[in-house]
Design a protein around this motif. Structure first.
Motif, PDB file in Angstrom:
ATOM      1  N   LYS A 240       0.844  -1.193   0.000  1.00  0.00           N
ATOM      2  CA  LYS A 240       0.000   0.000   0.000  1.00  0.00           C
ATOM      3  C   LYS A 240       0.885   1.251   0.000  1.00  0.00           C
ATOM      4  N   ILE A 241       0.683   2.106  -1.004  1.00  0.00           N
ATOM      5  CA  ILE A 241       1.443   3.346  -1.091  1.00  0.00           C
ATOM      6  C   ILE A 241       0.475   4.511  -1.132  1.00  0.00           C
ATOM      7  N   GLU A 242       0.730   5.509  -0.271  1.00  0.00           N
ATOM      8  CA  GLU A 242      -0.107   6.704  -0.231  1.00  0.00           C
ATOM      9  C   GLU A 242       0.778   7.930  -0.391  1.00  0.00           C
ATOM     10  N   LEU A 243       0.235   8.934  -1.069  1.00  0.00           N
ATOM     11  CA  LEU A 243       0.921  10.190  -1.317  1.00  0.00           C
ATOM     12  C   LEU A 243       0.065  11.311  -0.735  1.00  0.00           C
ATOM     13  N   PHE A 244       0.650  12.088   0.171  1.00  0.00           N
ATOM     14  CA  PHE A 244      -0.049  13.194   0.818  1.00  0.00           C
ATOM     15  C   PHE A 244       0.608  14.496   0.367  1.00  0.00           C
ATOM     16  N   THR A 245      -0.204  15.498   0.032  1.00  0.00           N
ATOM     17  CA  THR A 245       0.350  16.767  -0.425  1.00  0.00           C
ATOM     18  C   THR A 245      -0.259  17.938   0.333  1.00  0.00           C
ATOM     19  N   GLU A 246       0.522  18.992   0.439  1.00  0.00           N
ATOM     20  CA  GLU A 246       0.077  20.259   1.029  1.00  0.00           C
ATOM     21  C   GLU A 246       0.687  21.383   0.205  1.00  0.00           C
ATOM     22  N   VAL A 247      -0.024  22.507   0.148  1.00  0.00           N
ATOM     23  CA  VAL A 247       0.428  23.681  -0.572  1.00  0.00           C
ATOM     24  C   VAL A 247       0.294  24.878   0.357  1.00  0.00           C
ATOM     25  N   ASN A 248       1.263  25.809   0.267  1.00  0.00           N
ATOM     26  CA  ASN A 248       1.241  26.987   1.114  1.00  0.00           C
ATOM     27  C   ASN A 248       1.749  28.180   0.307  1.00  0.00           C
ATOM     28  N   PHE A 249       1.225  29.372   0.603  1.00  0.00           N
ATOM     29  CA  PHE A 249       1.619  30.576  -0.123  1.00  0.00           C
ATOM     30  C   PHE A 249       2.046  31.673   0.817  1.00  0.00           C
ATOM     31  N   ARG A 250       2.890  32.565   0.281  1.00  0.00           N
ATOM     32  CA  ARG A 250       3.330  33.732   1.036  1.00  0.00           C
ATOM     33  C   ARG A 250       3.527  34.883   0.050  1.00  0.00           C
ATOM     34  N   GLY A 251       3.151  36.067   0.460  1.00  0.00           N
ATOM     35  CA  GLY A 251       3.350  37.237  -0.382  1.00  0.00           C
ATOM     36  C   GLY A 251       2.047  37.981  -0.576  1.00  0.00           C
ATOM     37  N   PRO A 252       2.114  39.293  -0.729  1.00  0.00           N
ATOM     38  CA  PRO A 252       0.898  40.095  -0.821  1.00  0.00           C
ATOM     39  C   PRO A 252       0.139  39.906  -2.139  1.00  0.00           C
ATOM     40  N   THR A 253       0.796  40.040  -3.269  1.00  0.00           N
ATOM     41  CA  THR A 253       0.093  39.914  -4.545  1.00  0.00           C
ATOM     42  C   THR A 253       0.688  38.799  -5.388  1.00  0.00           C
ATOM     43  N   ALA A 254       1.964  38.883  -5.706  1.00  0.00           N
ATOM     44  CA  ALA A 254       2.617  37.803  -6.441  1.00  0.00           C
ATOM     45  C   ALA A 254       2.906  36.710  -5.434  1.00  0.00           C
ATOM     46  N   LYS A 255       2.215  35.614  -5.565  1.00  0.00           N
ATOM     47  CA  LYS A 255       2.324  34.561  -4.554  1.00  0.00           C
ATOM     48  C   LYS A 255       3.558  33.706  -4.751  1.00  0.00           C
ATOM     49  N   ASN A 256       4.271  33.536  -3.658  1.00  0.00           N
ATOM     50  CA  ASN A 256       5.404  32.633  -3.630  1.00  0.00           C
ATOM     51  C   ASN A 256       4.903  31.349  -2.989  1.00  0.00           C
ATOM     52  N   GLY A 257       4.968  30.269  -3.730  1.00  0.00           N
ATOM     53  CA  GLY A 257       4.369  29.030  -3.264  1.00  0.00           C
ATOM     54  C   GLY A 257       5.371  28.000  -2.794  1.00  0.00           C
ATOM     55  N   LYS A 258       4.884  27.177  -1.887  1.00  0.00           N
ATOM     56  CA  LYS A 258       5.630  26.021  -1.397  1.00  0.00           C
ATOM     57  C   LYS A 258       4.680  24.832  -1.446  1.00  0.00           C
ATOM     58  N   CYS A 259       5.244  23.694  -1.727  1.00  0.00           N
ATOM     59  CA  CYS A 259       4.441  22.474  -1.642  1.00  0.00           C
ATOM     60  C   CYS A 259       5.317  21.381  -1.070  1.00  0.00           C
ATOM     61  N   ILE A 260       4.659  20.418  -0.490  1.00  0.00           N
ATOM     62  CA  ILE A 260       5.375  19.267   0.049  1.00  0.00           C
ATOM     63  C   ILE A 260       4.622  18.006  -0.360  1.00  0.00           C
ATOM     64  N   ALA A 261       5.384  17.002  -0.698  1.00  0.00           N
ATOM     65  CA  ALA A 261       4.829  15.692  -1.012  1.00  0.00           C
ATOM     66  C   ALA A 261       5.422  14.699  -0.026  1.00  0.00           C
ATOM     67  N   LEU A 262       4.571  13.911   0.568  1.00  0.00           N
ATOM     68  CA  LEU A 262       5.016  12.883   1.503  1.00  0.00           C
ATOM     69  C   LEU A 262       4.489  11.544   1.004  1.00  0.00           C
TER      70      LEU A 262
END
Length: 146
Positions: free
Chosen positions: A2-24
């Motif tokens: 059994k393999i599972e992939l979990f993801t999350e996304v996060n942003f920072r910045g007032p107008t132009a968004k700087n994004g981060k994501c993580i895959a586990l």
């Protein structure tokens, strides 16, 4: 296995968004669960783009297999589960009115990965790893690692 992939996304910045994501990626082994995570960042990006990147990051970690992927991006789940990628591929990655789809290169790679792996994509606003993933992204940011 059994393999599972979990993801999350996060942003920072007032107008132009700087994004981060993580895959586990979690896989059950004889010794218990094995877990591997990877964080990606992108400047001036969008939520859907970062969601696709998170899924791709996780799938790239795997050999061909059957995987259940969890994402908080309902658009991504609906688009893939309704077979839009197959339609776009037949139409050379264009919408019905002829305009090229946004993030074409990511959709093409996602299509290739779904051919390589048997992917079940599920919508999930929160998983058993959500807090841990968000915390990991904050920690890396505070340590100026991302």
């Amino acid at each position: 296995m059994k393999i599972e992939l979990f993801t999350e996304v996060n942003f920072r910045g007032p107008t132009a968004k700087n994004g981060k994501c993580i895959a586990l990626v979690e896989c059950e082994t004889k010794k218990g669960p094995a877990v591997k995570a990877q964080i990606e960042t992108e400047q001036k990006t969008t939520y859907h783009r970062m969601s696709m990147i998170a899924i791709l990051v996780g799938l790239r970690m795997l050999r061909p297999c059957e995987v259940t992927a969890y994402t908080p991006d309902q658009f991504l789940v609906t688009t893939i589960n309704e077979g839009n990628m197959d339609k776009w591929k037949r139409e050379e990655w264009r919408r019905p009115h002829g305009k090229e789809i946004k993030n074409k290169e990511l959709w093409q790679e996602l299509y290739e990965q779904t051919q390589k792996h048997r992917v079940t994509l599920e919508f999930s606003e929160s998983t058993r790893y959500s807090d841990r993933l968000q915390s990991k992204m904050r920690e890396k940011e505070e340590n100026h690692e991302i």
